[in-house]
Write an enzyme that holds these catalytic residues in place. Structure first.
Site, mmCIF file in Angstrom:
data_model
loop_
_atom_site.group_PDB
_atom_site.id
_atom_site.type_symbol
_atom_site.label_atom_id
_atom_site.label_comp_id
_atom_site.label_asym_id
_atom_site.label_seq_id
_atom_site.Cartn_x
_atom_site.Cartn_y
_atom_site.Cartn_z
ATOM 1 N N ASP A 1 0.851 -1.195 0.000
ATOM 2 C CA ASP A 1 0.000 0.000 0.000
ATOM 3 C C ASP A 1 0.887 1.244 0.000
ATOM 4 O OD1 ASP A 1 -3.235 0.482 0.973
ATOM 5 O OD2 ASP A 1 -1.844 2.180 1.057
ATOM 6 N N ILE A 2 0.502 2.234 -0.794
ATOM 7 C CA ILE A 2 1.298 3.457 -0.921
ATOM 8 C C ILE A 2 1.274 4.274 0.376
ATOM 9 C CG2 ILE A 2 -0.493 5.035 -1.795
ATOM 10 C CD1 ILE A 2 1.509 5.771 -4.041
ATOM 11 N N ASN B 1 -12.879 -3.407 2.323
ATOM 12 C CA ASN B 1 -13.880 -2.346 2.388
ATOM 13 C C ASN B 1 -14.791 -2.453 1.170
ATOM 14 O OD1 ASN B 1 -12.794 -1.176 4.762
ATOM 15 N ND2 ASN B 1 -11.199 -0.189 3.547
ATOM 16 N N GLY C 1 -15.632 3.059 3.302
ATOM 17 C CA GLY C 1 -14.403 3.760 2.956
ATOM 18 C C GLY C 1 -13.673 3.204 1.753
ATOM 19 N N GLN C 2 -14.383 2.425 0.924
ATOM 20 C CA GLN C 2 -13.717 1.932 -0.293
ATOM 21 C C GLN C 2 -13.433 3.113 -1.215
ATOM 22 O OE1 GLN C 2 -15.852 -1.068 -2.576
ATOM 23 N NE2 GLN C 2 -14.090 -1.416 -3.925
ATOM 24 N N HIS D 1 -10.277 -5.647 -3.403
ATOM 25 C CA HIS D 1 -8.951 -5.905 -2.834
ATOM 26 C C HIS D 1 -9.064 -6.264 -1.366
ATOM 27 C CE1 HIS D 1 -9.813 -1.571 -2.601
ATOM 28 N NE2 HIS D 1 -9.201 -1.587 -1.425
ATOM 29 N N HIS E 1 -6.910 -5.955 2.150
ATOM 30 C CA HIS E 1 -5.767 -5.374 2.854
ATOM 31 C C HIS E 1 -5.207 -6.449 3.792
ATOM 32 C CE1 HIS E 1 -6.801 -0.951 2.198
ATOM 33 N NE2 HIS E 1 -7.965 -1.514 1.927
#
Ligand code: 5GP
Ligand code: ZN
Length: 115
Positions: free
Chosen positions: A31-32, A88, A94-95, A101, A103
């Site tokens: 994740d960035i 999400n 909060g998607q 995906h 997490h």
């Protein structure tokens, strides 16, 4: 592959990501904006918007994401301590990226309760 989709573009290699796993079904990358020492996103290579868009026939693919998560947790060394897998779904959750995906978050004691 959807041209406008950020994660499709990471899967295809058009946009750079720190890829930690890739095969013909799934891709995983860091994740960035990590919220923990390990924060990896695991995505199917096939574009599916969210859990809400799942269809019969997607079961094997979605189940496989858990297997990839389990393997990555081992290689990250977080299996013993434990980790969270979060998907999400939709705006209330909060998607922000509408390519389904998971997490994989771990490497620290989680501070936030659910919800
Ligand atoms: P969501 O909020 O949809 O559950 O998760 C989307 C995640 O994608 C966020 O944690 C966000 O930090 C991450 N993200 C957004 N843009 C990029 C990007 O360009 N590269 C990577 N590696 N992660 C991204
Ligand atoms: Zn996509």
């Amino acid at each position: 592959m959807t041209d406008a989709c950020l994660f499709c573009r990471i899967v295809s290699g058009e946009i750079k990501g720190t890829i930690v796993f890739r095969d013909d079904q799934a891709t995983a990358f860091r994740d960035i904006n990590p919220v923990a020492p390990t924060h990896i996103l695991i995505v199917p290579n096939k574009h599916i918007e969210s859990v809400s868009a799942l269809e019969r026939g997607d079961e094997q693919l979605i189940g496989y994401l858990f297997t990839v998560a389990s393997q990555l947790a081992k290689s990250e060394g977080i299996t013993k301590g434990g980790y969270r897998l979060i998907t999400n779904t939709g705006s209330d959750a909060g998607q922000t990226v509408f390519h389904i995906h998971m997490h994989l978050i771990g490497g620290q004691r989680m501070k936030h309760p659910m919800g």
